[in-house]
Scaffold this motif. Structure first.
Motif, mmCIF file in Angstrom:
data_model
loop_
_atom_site.group_PDB
_atom_site.id
_atom_site.type_symbol
_atom_site.label_atom_id
_atom_site.label_comp_id
_atom_site.label_asym_id
_atom_site.label_seq_id
_atom_site.Cartn_x
_atom_site.Cartn_y
_atom_site.Cartn_z
ATOM 1 N N PHE A 74 0.833 -1.203 0.000
ATOM 2 C CA PHE A 74 0.000 0.000 0.000
ATOM 3 C C PHE A 74 0.867 1.252 0.000
ATOM 4 O O PHE A 74 0.647 2.178 -0.785
ATOM 5 N N ASP A 75 1.866 1.282 0.879
ATOM 6 C CA ASP A 75 2.747 2.454 0.963
ATOM 7 C C ASP A 75 3.531 2.657 -0.333
ATOM 8 O O ASP A 75 3.712 3.788 -0.786
ATOM 9 N N LEU A 76 3.997 1.564 -0.935
ATOM 10 C CA LEU A 76 4.726 1.654 -2.198
ATOM 11 C C LEU A 76 3.835 2.249 -3.290
ATOM 12 O O LEU A 76 4.236 3.169 -4.011
ATOM 13 N N THR A 77 2.617 1.756 -3.377
ATOM 14 C CA THR A 77 1.679 2.265 -4.378
ATOM 15 C C THR A 77 1.338 3.725 -4.110
ATOM 16 O O THR A 77 1.315 4.554 -5.027
ATOM 17 N N LYS A 78 1.103 4.053 -2.849
ATOM 18 C CA LYS A 78 0.768 5.430 -2.473
ATOM 19 C C LYS A 78 1.903 6.384 -2.846
ATOM 20 O O LYS A 78 1.670 7.435 -3.455
ATOM 21 N N ASP A 79 3.130 6.014 -2.494
ATOM 22 C CA ASP A 79 4.280 6.868 -2.805
ATOM 23 C C ASP A 79 4.443 7.056 -4.313
ATOM 24 O O ASP A 79 4.700 8.166 -4.788
ATOM 25 N N ASN A 80 4.301 5.969 -5.060
ATOM 26 C CA ASN A 80 4.444 6.062 -6.513
ATOM 27 C C ASN A 80 3.336 6.903 -7.135
ATOM 28 O O ASN A 80 3.587 7.677 -8.058
ATOM 29 N N MET A 81 2.124 6.766 -6.643
ATOM 30 C CA MET A 81 1.017 7.548 -7.188
ATOM 31 C C MET A 81 1.179 9.026 -6.849
ATOM 32 O O MET A 81 0.903 9.889 -7.676
ATOM 33 N N GLN A 82 1.647 9.326 -5.639
ATOM 34 C CA GLN A 82 1.865 10.722 -5.270
ATOM 35 C C GLN A 82 2.935 11.341 -6.158
ATOM 36 O O GLN A 82 2.821 12.492 -6.560
ATOM 37 N N THR A 83 3.961 10.566 -6.480
ATOM 38 C CA THR A 83 5.007 11.061 -7.372
ATOM 39 C C THR A 83 4.416 11.374 -8.740
ATOM 40 O O THR A 83 4.703 12.422 -9.319
ATOM 41 N N LEU A 84 3.580 10.477 -9.243
ATOM 42 C CA LEU A 84 2.958 10.717 -10.548
ATOM 43 C C LEU A 84 2.070 11.952 -10.527
ATOM 44 O O LEU A 84 2.065 12.739 -11.469
ATOM 45 N N VAL A 85 1.322 12.131 -9.454
ATOM 46 C CA VAL A 85 0.438 13.289 -9.345
ATOM 47 C C VAL A 85 1.262 14.567 -9.289
ATOM 48 O O VAL A 85 0.945 15.555 -9.951
ATOM 49 N N CYS A 86 2.344 14.546 -8.533
ATOM 50 C CA CYS A 86 3.192 15.739 -8.423
ATOM 51 C C CYS A 86 3.832 16.078 -9.759
ATOM 52 O O CYS A 86 3.850 17.231 -10.167
ATOM 53 N N VAL A 87 4.356 15.083 -10.446
ATOM 54 C CA VAL A 87 4.974 15.324 -11.752
ATOM 55 C C VAL A 87 3.920 15.819 -12.731
ATOM 56 O O VAL A 87 4.153 16.762 -13.483
ATOM 57 N N GLY A 88 2.741 15.221 -12.700
ATOM 58 C CA GLY A 88 1.661 15.653 -13.582
ATOM 59 C C GLY A 88 1.240 17.080 -13.300
ATOM 60 O O GLY A 88 0.981 17.859 -14.210
ATOM 61 N N ALA A 89 1.198 17.447 -12.023
ATOM 62 C CA ALA A 89 0.817 18.809 -11.656
ATOM 63 C C ALA A 89 1.870 19.801 -12.132
ATOM 64 O O ALA A 89 1.543 20.887 -12.608
#
Length: 106
Positions: A74-89
Motif C-alpha cells: 500500500f505504501d509503495l503504491t501510495k508513494d508512486n502515485m503521489q510522485t505521478l500526481v506531483c509530476v503531472g501537476a
C-alpha cells in the motif's frame, strides 16, 4: 389528459444501461478471480539470477497477505502515485508540485 414526457423512459433506459455495464464489469472480475495461478503464463519471468542479483517474482491475493506485506504494498503504491500526481501537476504548470484542489485558480 396531458401528454407524458419521455423523461421516465430515459431514466429507465439509463438505469438499464448502467446495470448492464456493472454486470459486464463484475463478469470480468469474476473471471479474473477464477484463475488459480496468475503467474503461470509468465513462468519464464518469475526468476532472475544474473550478476549476483537474484530476484523472484510472485503474486498473492490480498487475502493471503500478512499485515506487514499489505502495508508495504500500500505504501509503495501510495508513494508512486503521489510522485505521478506531483509530476503531472508540474507538467500542468502547478509549481507547488501537488494535486490541484477545488477552489484553486487555473
Amino acid at each position: 389528459m396531458g401528454k407524458k414526457s419521455g423523461k421516465g423512459k430515459e431514466k429507465k433506459l439509463r438505469r438499464k444501461e448502467e446495470q448492464a455495464k456493472l454486470s459486464a464489469a463484475q463478469s470480468v472480475v469474476d473471471a479474473a478471480n477464477a484463475v488459480d495461478d496468475l503467474m503461470k503464463p509468465l513462468t519464464p519471468f518469475t526468476k532472475y539470477d544474473r550478476n549476483g542479483l537474484i530476484v523472484s517474482i510472485g503474486c498473492k491475493r490480498i487475502s493471503e497477505l500478512s499485515e506487514e506485506e499489505f502495508n508495504w504494498a500500500f505504501d509503495l503504491t501510495k508513494d508512486n502515485m503521489q510522485t505521478l500526481v506531483c509530476v503531472g501537476a508540474e507538467d500542468l504548470g502547478d509549481e507547488r508540485g501537488g494535486a490541484k484542489q477545488a477552489g484553486d485558480t487555473p
